[in-house]
Design a protein around this motif. Structure first.
Motif, mmCIF file in Angstrom:
data_model
loop_
_atom_site.group_PDB
_atom_site.id
_atom_site.type_symbol
_atom_site.label_atom_id
_atom_site.label_comp_id
_atom_site.label_asym_id
_atom_site.label_seq_id
_atom_site.Cartn_x
_atom_site.Cartn_y
_atom_site.Cartn_z
ATOM 1 N N PRO A 88 7.649 12.063 2.172
ATOM 2 C CA PRO A 88 7.178 11.309 3.339
ATOM 3 C C PRO A 88 6.541 9.966 2.961
ATOM 4 O O PRO A 88 6.294 9.685 1.790
ATOM 5 C CB PRO A 88 6.133 12.246 3.947
ATOM 6 C CG PRO A 88 5.601 13.000 2.777
ATOM 7 C CD PRO A 88 6.749 13.151 1.813
ATOM 8 N N ASP A 89 6.280 9.159 3.985
ATOM 9 C CA ASP A 89 5.543 7.905 3.790
ATOM 10 C C ASP A 89 4.128 8.245 3.309
ATOM 11 O O ASP A 89 3.503 9.179 3.810
ATOM 12 C CB ASP A 89 5.410 7.140 5.111
ATOM 13 C CG ASP A 89 6.749 6.723 5.689
ATOM 14 O OD1 ASP A 89 7.758 6.815 4.971
ATOM 15 O OD2 ASP A 89 6.782 6.298 6.854
ATOM 16 N N THR A 90 3.633 7.469 2.333
ATOM 17 C CA THR A 90 2.269 7.669 1.845
ATOM 18 C C THR A 90 1.636 6.340 1.507
ATOM 19 O O THR A 90 2.244 5.523 0.822
ATOM 20 C CB THR A 90 2.231 8.540 0.571
ATOM 21 O OG1 THR A 90 3.074 7.954 -0.408
ATOM 22 C CG2 THR A 90 2.666 9.959 0.836
ATOM 23 N N GLU A 91 0.449 6.102 1.994
ATOM 24 C CA GLU A 91 -0.385 4.951 1.656
ATOM 25 C C GLU A 91 0.396 3.648 1.478
ATOM 26 O O GLU A 91 0.340 3.005 0.433
ATOM 27 C CB GLU A 91 -1.185 5.238 0.382
ATOM 28 C CG GLU A 91 -2.092 6.425 0.517
ATOM 29 C CD GLU A 91 -2.776 6.785 -0.796
ATOM 30 O OE1 GLU A 91 -2.785 5.947 -1.716
ATOM 31 O OE2 GLU A 91 -3.298 7.900 -0.878
ATOM 32 N N GLY B 51 8.789 6.380 2.771
ATOM 33 C CA GLY B 51 9.358 7.638 2.296
ATOM 34 C C GLY B 51 10.866 7.582 2.211
ATOM 35 O O GLY B 51 11.492 6.521 2.328
ATOM 36 N N GLU C 75 7.868 19.910 9.590
ATOM 37 C CA GLU C 75 7.206 19.988 8.285
ATOM 38 C C GLU C 75 6.879 21.433 7.934
ATOM 39 O O GLU C 75 7.032 21.856 6.787
ATOM 40 C CB GLU C 75 5.942 19.134 8.283
ATOM 41 C CG GLU C 75 6.226 17.649 8.302
ATOM 42 C CD GLU C 75 4.987 16.791 8.529
ATOM 43 O OE1 GLU C 75 3.890 17.353 8.749
ATOM 44 O OE2 GLU C 75 5.129 15.557 8.478
#
Length: 183
Positions: free
Chosen positions: A58-61, A65, A113
């Motif tokens: 996933p997308d992080t900070e 992603g 998820e």
């Protein structure tokens, strides 16, 4: 026999032998592999693979992603070009399980998820449940998601600390907590 004509004859023999073996290898490489036929992946399958990949990575900070690099297209390309028909069918079997039985695309992001987390735990033995789906298909999807993401421009430049080569080589670089991996 003269030395010059002997050398010509030896070169002709070695050259002919090398050429025949090279031609045989080239001919063998040009024959299509019958086992590696393309199995159909539709737009819905690609969208589901992209969504699954985005849940896996996933997308992080501020780092996009796997969904940002449209990993579903990469997975399908790799499956069609490099994997056997049996492997492609394993992936399609898993896709039909999550699409038809679990109705994955009708779930919210949070429920998706949870579903992928439950599937991952079953496949890698963290639970005692025996998977009722193609575990091999899920493993292939997960492996190709990681490979496709870190082979993409987004994965290389945003998730990793990418330095274009040729560049300067430093054999000893200090590592600080939180630094990205080198690419």
């Amino acid at each position: 026999m003269e030395r010059r004509s002997a050398i010509k004859n030896v070169l002709a023999i070695f050259g002919g032998a090398m050429t025949m073996s090279t031609l045989a290898v080239l001919e063998q490489g040009c024959q299509p592999v019958k086992d590696n036929e393309t199995v159909g992946f539709g737009e819905e399958s690609i969208r589901l693979l992209t969504e699954t990949g985005d849940i896996i990575l996933p997308d992080t900070e501020g780092v996009p992603g796997a969904g940002a690099c449209e990993v579903g297209n990469i997975i399908v390309k790799m499956l069609n070009d490099c994997y056997s028909q049996a492997d492609q069918e394993e992936v399609l079997s898993f896709i039909s399980y999550v699409r038809d039985k679990e109705q994955m695309m009708d779930l919210t992001r949070s429920e998706r998820e949870q579903l992928i987390g439950k599937i991952d735990a079953e496949v890698y033995g963290e639970t005692k449940n025996t998977p009722s789906f193609s575990a091999k298909g899920y493993k292939l999807i997960k492996e190709l998601t990681v490979f496709g993401y870190f082979s993409s421009e987004i994965g290389l430049t945003k998730a990793l600390d990418y330095h274009m080569i040729p560049g300067r080589f430093d054999g000893c670089i200090d590592y600080h907590e939180g630094d990205k991996a080198q690419a």
